[in-house]
Structures are given as structure tokens and as C-alpha cells.
Design a protein around this motif. Structure first.
Motif, PDB file in Angstrom:
ATOM      1  N   LEU A 293       0.832  -1.211   0.000  1.00 53.64           N
ATOM      2  CA  LEU A 293       0.000   0.000   0.000  1.00 53.64           C
ATOM      3  C   LEU A 293       0.865   1.259   0.000  1.00 53.64           C
ATOM      4  O   LEU A 293       0.720   2.128  -0.860  1.00 53.64           O
ATOM      5  CB  LEU A 293      -0.910   0.033   1.231  1.00 53.64           C
ATOM      6  N   VAL A 294       1.767   1.354   0.979  1.00 60.25           N
ATOM      7  CA  VAL A 294       2.510   2.603   1.101  1.00 60.25           C
ATOM      8  C   VAL A 294       3.685   2.706   0.141  1.00 60.25           C
ATOM      9  O   VAL A 294       4.069   3.802  -0.249  1.00 60.25           O
ATOM     10  CB  VAL A 294       2.990   2.865   2.542  1.00 60.25           C
ATOM     11  N   PHE A 295       4.243   1.553  -0.244  1.00 56.69           N
ATOM     12  CA  PHE A 295       5.439   1.650  -1.072  1.00 56.69           C
ATOM     13  C   PHE A 295       5.180   1.441  -2.565  1.00 56.69           C
ATOM     14  O   PHE A 295       6.039   1.718  -3.383  1.00 56.69           O
ATOM     15  CB  PHE A 295       6.510   0.668  -0.571  1.00 56.69           C
ATOM     16  N   VAL A 296       4.002   0.932  -2.917  1.00 60.36           N
ATOM     17  CA  VAL A 296       3.701   0.750  -4.345  1.00 60.36           C
ATOM     18  C   VAL A 296       2.441   1.541  -4.746  1.00 60.36           C
ATOM     19  O   VAL A 296       2.489   2.417  -5.610  1.00 60.36           O
ATOM     20  CB  VAL A 296       3.525  -0.753  -4.695  1.00 60.36           C
ATOM     21  N   THR A 297       1.316   1.245  -4.080  1.00 62.26           N
ATOM     22  CA  THR A 297       0.050   1.857  -4.512  1.00 62.26           C
ATOM     23  C   THR A 297       0.067   3.381  -4.346  1.00 62.26           C
ATOM     24  O   THR A 297      -0.299   4.111  -5.277  1.00 62.26           O
ATOM     25  CB  THR A 297      -1.125   1.250  -3.717  1.00 62.26           C
ATOM     26  N   LEU A 298       0.484   3.849  -3.170  1.00 67.56           N
ATOM     27  CA  LEU A 298       0.423   5.307  -2.975  1.00 67.56           C
ATOM     28  C   LEU A 298       1.382   6.085  -3.877  1.00 67.56           C
ATOM     29  O   LEU A 298       0.985   7.088  -4.486  1.00 67.56           O
ATOM     30  CB  LEU A 298       0.621   5.667  -1.503  1.00 67.56           C
ATOM     31  N   PRO A 299       2.646   5.644  -4.032  1.00 67.36           N
ATOM     32  CA  PRO A 299       3.501   6.366  -4.988  1.00 67.36           C
ATOM     33  C   PRO A 299       2.860   6.414  -6.380  1.00 67.36           C
ATOM     34  O   PRO A 299       2.957   7.416  -7.095  1.00 67.36           O
ATOM     35  CB  PRO A 299       4.793   5.547  -5.010  1.00 67.36           C
ATOM     36  N   GLU A 300       2.146   5.333  -6.734  1.00 63.72           N
ATOM     37  CA  GLU A 300       1.478   5.320  -8.030  1.00 63.72           C
ATOM     38  C   GLU A 300       0.384   6.394  -8.070  1.00 63.72           C
ATOM     39  O   GLU A 300       0.229   7.114  -9.055  1.00 63.72           O
ATOM     40  CB  GLU A 300       0.887   3.925  -8.254  1.00 63.72           C
ATOM     41  N   VAL A 301      -0.353   6.499  -6.961  1.00 64.21           N
ATOM     42  CA  VAL A 301      -1.371   7.548  -6.863  1.00 64.21           C
ATOM     43  C   VAL A 301      -0.727   8.927  -7.061  1.00 64.21           C
ATOM     44  O   VAL A 301      -1.244   9.773  -7.791  1.00 64.21           O
ATOM     45  CB  VAL A 301      -2.091   7.484  -5.485  1.00 64.21           C
ATOM     46  N   PHE A 302       0.432   9.126  -6.419  1.00 57.91           N
ATOM     47  CA  PHE A 302       1.079  10.447  -6.507  1.00 57.91           C
ATOM     48  C   PHE A 302       1.408  10.816  -7.952  1.00 57.91           C
ATOM     49  O   PHE A 302       1.341  11.988  -8.323  1.00 57.91           O
ATOM     50  CB  PHE A 302       2.370  10.507  -5.663  1.00 57.91           C
ATOM     51  N   THR A 303       1.772   9.826  -8.749  1.00 52.55           N
ATOM     52  CA  THR A 303       2.143  10.155 -10.132  1.00 52.55           C
ATOM     53  C   THR A 303       0.929  10.634 -10.927  1.00 52.55           C
ATOM     54  O   THR A 303       1.071  11.320 -11.924  1.00 52.55           O
ATOM     55  CB  THR A 303       2.750   8.935 -10.870  1.00 52.55           C
ATOM     56  N   HIS A 304      -0.278  10.267 -10.467  1.00 60.64           N
ATOM     57  CA  HIS A 304      -1.477  10.734 -11.165  1.00 60.64           C
ATOM     58  C   HIS A 304      -1.875  12.131 -10.694  1.00 60.64           C
ATOM     59  O   HIS A 304      -2.763  12.744 -11.262  1.00 60.64           O
ATOM     60  CB  HIS A 304      -2.666   9.807 -10.881  1.00 60.64           C
ATOM     61  N   MET A 305      -1.292  12.584  -9.593  1.00 60.75           N
ATOM     62  CA  MET A 305      -1.797  13.811  -8.967  1.00 60.75           C
ATOM     63  C   MET A 305      -1.096  15.089  -9.422  1.00 60.75           C
ATOM     64  O   MET A 305      -1.461  16.169  -8.996  1.00 60.75           O
ATOM     65  CB  MET A 305      -1.679  13.705  -7.435  1.00 60.75           C
ATOM     66  N   GLY A 306      -0.092  14.978 -10.251  1.00 60.88           N
ATOM     67  CA  GLY A 306       0.691  16.181 -10.546  1.00 60.88           C
ATOM     68  C   GLY A 306       1.621  16.428  -9.367  1.00 60.88           C
ATOM     69  O   GLY A 306       1.275  16.093  -8.229  1.00 60.88           O
ATOM     70  N   MET A 307       2.779  16.982  -9.616  1.00 63.82           N
ATOM     71  CA  MET A 307       3.804  17.194  -8.580  1.00 63.82           C
ATOM     72  C   MET A 307       4.050  15.943  -7.722  1.00 63.82           C
ATOM     73  O   MET A 307       4.000  16.014  -6.492  1.00 63.82           O
ATOM     74  CB  MET A 307       3.411  18.360  -7.678  1.00 63.82           C
ATOM     75  N   PRO A 308       4.275  14.797  -8.363  1.00 67.28           N
ATOM     76  CA  PRO A 308       4.424  13.567  -7.574  1.00 67.28           C
ATOM     77  C   PRO A 308       5.537  13.642  -6.537  1.00 67.28           C
ATOM     78  O   PRO A 308       5.401  13.101  -5.441  1.00 67.28           O
ATOM     79  CB  PRO A 308       4.752  12.496  -8.625  1.00 67.28           C
ATOM     80  N   GLN A 309       6.590  14.364  -6.892  1.00 64.23           N
ATOM     81  CA  GLN A 309       7.723  14.383  -5.959  1.00 64.23           C
ATOM     82  C   GLN A 309       7.346  15.076  -4.646  1.00 64.23           C
ATOM     83  O   GLN A 309       7.682  14.612  -3.563  1.00 64.23           O
ATOM     84  CB  GLN A 309       8.913  15.088  -6.618  1.00 64.23           C
ATOM     85  N   LEU A 310       6.597  16.180  -4.788  1.00 68.37           N
ATOM     86  CA  LEU A 310       6.192  16.922  -3.591  1.00 68.37           C
ATOM     87  C   LEU A 310       5.320  16.030  -2.690  1.00 68.37           C
ATOM     88  O   LEU A 310       5.548  15.929  -1.482  1.00 68.37           O
ATOM     89  CB  LEU A 310       5.402  18.172  -4.001  1.00 68.37           C
ATOM     90  N   TRP A 311       4.317  15.371  -3.290  1.00 70.99           N
ATOM     91  CA  TRP A 311       3.414  14.532  -2.486  1.00 70.99           C
ATOM     92  C   TRP A 311       4.180  13.397  -1.850  1.00 70.99           C
ATOM     93  O   TRP A 311       3.934  13.020  -0.708  1.00 70.99           O
ATOM     94  CB  TRP A 311       2.273  13.975  -3.359  1.00 70.99           C
ATOM     95  N   SER A 312       5.114  12.869  -2.608  1.00 75.59           N
ATOM     96  CA  SER A 312       5.836  11.745  -2.059  1.00 75.59           C
ATOM     97  C   SER A 312       6.770  12.181  -0.919  1.00 75.59           C
ATOM     98  O   SER A 312       6.874  11.484   0.093  1.00 75.59           O
ATOM     99  CB  SER A 312       6.496  11.053  -3.241  1.00 75.59           C
TER     100      SER A 312
END
Ligand code: PFF
Length: 453
Positions: A293-312
Motif C-alpha cells: 500500500l505505502v510503497f507501491v500503490t500510494l507512490p502510483e497515486v502520486f504520479t497521477h496527482m501532478g507534482m508527484p515528488q512533492l506529495w511523495s
């Protein structure tokens, strides 16, 4: 009886105790349990478990810790428990150290992910990858199951813990919690707002908040109770140790209710982040158990959100803080034990606790990769320690503690502590004492037995 330092303020003691409770149990264990337990129906039972059993058992640890005014074994000794009852404290200390040794490895991963988010390494391409999901799965392989990087970050986390523990109760634990916990809540609120405004967030929200009672089975109740105990840090000696640092004026019932509700609030907020986020991006078919969940699914979510690096960066900061405030509390159980039982200095005690952690955590870390072939009862070392400590030692310790406080401790111990020697009157107090005496040992025993069926 040794003279103990105390938390300097009520806010500080709540921040430290909530810091202990809020951990990976809230962030990854809770959403996975909700997903498996049928959403809101699980949530309702979980809330029932926290109120009916979690708070009373927390209060029994608080009462023993403050009355005994020492480490988990010393507290029993100081309230006049006969020698065989010291085993209750012994179980808690053993469980806490075993949990610490594998939890430290996960804490190391959170730090590694935070660093990789800051450097951007998390988003750099992996050779031969086919899609987003496989990108983060490959990254997780790289960060978690290779031999050296996870080990280095685990060691780094052990040294950060050591640095804070050396600072002592007020200048180390309390000061760190006072800074970290408000930041943690702030970042979490940002995530809740962002997740709730994602397109199609409603589907995830209704899974999480609209109960389907047909999903409730015996095993839902068993998992909800197990989750409540883990999340509230019960049975690990943490609350006995921390409450020895509470002044005699602290209202224990109000403190336990505040800590439990804040821990529950974090779990619910986490649900409000995760379920809308995964349904919004069509990831709800994926399993969200544990690390994925935290190491695969959520980083994937961040890439859909724009500014993935910031969210991550923000998310792994949140996770590292949650892990740090928990590891500190669980390490303090052993530190206090060594200081009080062997009359050593804090520096020596911190080193005695931290240094053996280096090889033990290294074994846990390597058991995820290089040494994964070495198994105990069919499990790698990491999973074995997790199962043995969490599923066996924690419930056994809690049952024995309730039996001791309900039936064998000095008659007025619970009442005197919960009422601050008669100065606080509340109808809750007799109810809590009744639960600790009768209901809690029986229900926890049922859960313990049913995990083996
Ligand atoms: N309540 C903590 C959590 O939810 O993660 C339980 C915990 C586990 C505390 C491991 C401390 C620890 F080292």
C-alpha cells in the motif's frame, strides 16, 4: 523506589503517547483491515473495540505505571506483586524488544523512501519496466530486498532513535513529540483535503463510510480487536513506562480517552486519504495489504496527482515521523527497564538497548532478501518475530495484566489511580474496573484462541 523524571506538560505527555500510538498500525495496517473487513462495517466494530476494550486496557496500564512508578517489571514489584507476576512485565519487555527489532527495519524503509523522494530517485526509470505499477514494485524490490541500502537506513534510524533517547524524557522524547506530532497532523490534513477533492472520490468514501453489515463475521471482530490493541500500543509495556512519567495530577481517564480518540482520528483520516485515492485512480482492485500500500500503490497515486515528488516527500515524511515516535516509545520500555533495574546511567542504558539492535535488525532486514531462504516455522525471521510477538506475546501479556489488576493487585489500586485518590468522580471508573476484571481477559482470550483455529 527510584525518583523519576516527568513529562513537563500535559500537552507534551499527550503528544508523546499519541506519537507512540500513531504509527504504521494506523497508516498501513488499518486500511488493509478495513479493505478485508468490508469497509464501514469493520470501522464500526473497530470503534466499538477501542471504546469497550482499548480504553479500559490502556487505563489498566496507566494505573499500574503511575502507581508503580517504574519500568514494566519494577512497577509490578512496587505495587507489591509477588515474584511470579513479574513475568507480566517480562513478557511486555520481551515483546517490545522483538517488535522493535523488526519495526526498526520498516522505519528504515520509510527513511529510505523519504530520501529517495527528495533526491528524485524514486521516480527515475528502472531497467526493463513495463508500467507504473511494475515501476514501483521494482523500486520496492530495490529499496527493500537488496542487501545494503535498507540496512544502511535501518542503522541510520537506530542512531536517530539513540540520539533522541539520549536526550531523556523531557528534552528528547517530549520535545521531539511536541514538534513532530503537530507537523504530522498538519500534513495529514493536507492529504485528506487533497484526497477528498480527487475526481470520483465519492466511491472510495462510500466504501469506507457506508456499512454493509452482511460482511461482519467472527473473524471481523477478531481482527478489529487485534488492530485496536496494536494501534493503541497495548501490551508492549509502553504505556506502563510512559505513565510512570505522569504526575499524580494527570487525569488518567481523560488522558486515555484523548489519546485513543486521536489515534482513532488518525486511522479514520488515513482511510479518508487512501480509499478515495485508490478508487479515484482505479487501483481499488489491488491488494493494499502491508508494505505494498505505502510503497507501491500510494507512490502510483502520486504520479497521477501532478507534482508527484512533492506529495511523495510529504507522505514519506509523515510516515517516517509516525515510525520514529513509535520506535522511540517502544525503545524507552527497555531503556527504563535497564535504568531502573540495574541502576545504570541513561547513556549506558541507551547504548545497551541500541547496540544489539544493529545485528538483530540486520538479520531481520537481510531476511527480506539475501537470507530469505532461512525460515522458522515456514516464516522468514521478520515475519516470525512479527507473528510471535504481535499475535502471541501481546494478547497473553494483556490478559495476565488484566487478571493481575482485576483480581490480585491491592484492592484500591485501580480506583485510586483512576480517581486520583478520590478527587475525580466519574461513573466511568467502576465500569472500567469491571471491564478490566471480567470482560477484557475473556474477550482477549477468545481472540487469542481463535487466531489458532
Ligand atoms: N501503535 C503503534 C502502531 O500503530 O504502529 C504500535 C507500535 C508498533 C508502537 C511498533 C511502537 C512500535 F515500535
Amino acid at each position: 523506589m527510584s525518583k523519576k523524571t516527568q513529562f513537563a506538560s500535559r500537552i507534551g505527555l499527550i503528544a508523546a503517547t499519541v506519537g507512540s500510538a500513531v504509527g504504521l498500525g494506523n497508516v498501513w495496517r488499518f486500511p488493509a483491515e478495513v479493505q478485508e473487513g468490508g469497509g464501514a462495517a469493520f470501522l464500526l466494530i473497530y470503534i466499538g473495540c477501542v471504546i469497550l476494550l482499548g480504553i479500559p486496557v490502556m487505563l489498566s496500564e496507566f494505573a499500574l505505571g503511575r502507581a508503580g512508578h517504574s519500568d514494566a517489571i519494577g512497577a509490578l514489584k512496587n505495587v507489591g506483586a509477588s515474584k511470579r507476576w513479574w513475568v507480566v512485565g517480562g513478557i511486555a519487555i520481551l515483546a517490545s524488544y522483538l517488535i522493535l527489532s523488526f519495526y526498526m527495519v520498516v522505519a528504515g524503509w520509510t527513511l529510505e523512501y523519504l530520501v529517495q523522494s527528495v533526491t528524485g530517485g524514486l521516480f527515475e526509470p528502472v531497467a526493463g519496466e513495463a508500467g507504473l505499477n511494475s515501476h514501483f514494485t521494482a523500486k520496492m524490490e530495490e529499496y527493500v530486498t537488496t542487501d545494503w541500502p535498507p540496512l544502511i537506513f535501518t542503522f541510520l534510524m537506530i542512531f536517530i532513535n539513540l540520539g533522541i533517547l539520549l536526550g531523556g524524557v523531557q528534552k528528547g522524547i517530549e520535545r521531539m513529540s511536541n514538534i513532530m506530532m503537530p507537523l504530522f497532523f498538519l500534513v495529514l490534513v493536507v492529504f485528506v483535503v487533497v484526497a477528498l477533492s480527487l475526481p470520483d472520490a465519492g466511491a472510495g468514501l462510500s466504501f469506507f463510510l457506508r456499512p454493509d453489515f452482511s460482511k461482519i463475521t467472527g473473524s471481523t471482530i477478531v481482527s478489529a480487536l487485534g488492530q485496536a490493541f496494536f494501534s493503541l500500543s497495548l501490551g508492549m509495556g509502553i504505556l506502563i513506562t510512559y505513565s510512570a512519567y505522569f504526575s499524580s495530577k494527570v487525569p488518567l481517564v481523560r488522558t486515555a480517552v484523548t489519546v485513543s480518540l486521536l489515534d482513532l482520528l488518525v486511522a479514520i483520516m488515513m482511510g479518508l486519504v487512501i480509499f478515495p485515492a485508490i478508487t479515484s485512480f482505479g487501483l481499488d482492485g489491488e491488494t493494499i495489504r502491508g508494505a505494498s500500500l505505502v510503497f507501491v500503490t500510494l507512490p502510483e497515486v502520486f504520479t497521477h496527482m501532478g507534482m508527484p515528488q512533492l506529495w511523495s516527500i510529504l507522505f514519506f515524511f509523515l510516515l517516517a515521523v509516525a515510525a520514529l515516535t513509535s520506535t522511540i516509545s517502544i525503545a524507552e520500555v527497555s531503556v527504563a527497564f535497564i535504568i531502573d533495574r540495574f541502576h545504570t546511567s541513561r547513556i549506558k542504558a541507551c547504548l545497551i538497548v541500541s547496540l544489539p539492535l544493529l545485528p538483530i535488525s540486520a538479520v531481520c532486514s537481510l531476511s527480506m532478501g539475501l537470507w530469505s531462504d532461512f525460515t522458522i516455522l515456514g516464516m522468514n525471521v521478520f515475519d516470525f518475530l512479527d507473528n510471535f510477538a504481535t499475535n502471541i506475546l501481546l494478547p497473553v501479556g494483556s490478559i495476565l495484566l488484566c487478571i493481575f489488576l482485576g483480581w490480585f493487585a491491592p484492592r484500591n489500586l485501580m480506583y485510586d489511580q483512576l480517581s486520583n485518590h478520590g478527587t475525580i468522580r466519574s461513573r466511568l471508573i467502576p465500569a472500567v474496573i469491571w471491564i478490566v476484571k471480567y470482560l477484557a481477559p475473556v474477550l482477549i482470550a477468545v481472540v487469542l484462541v481463535s487466531t489458532f483455529l
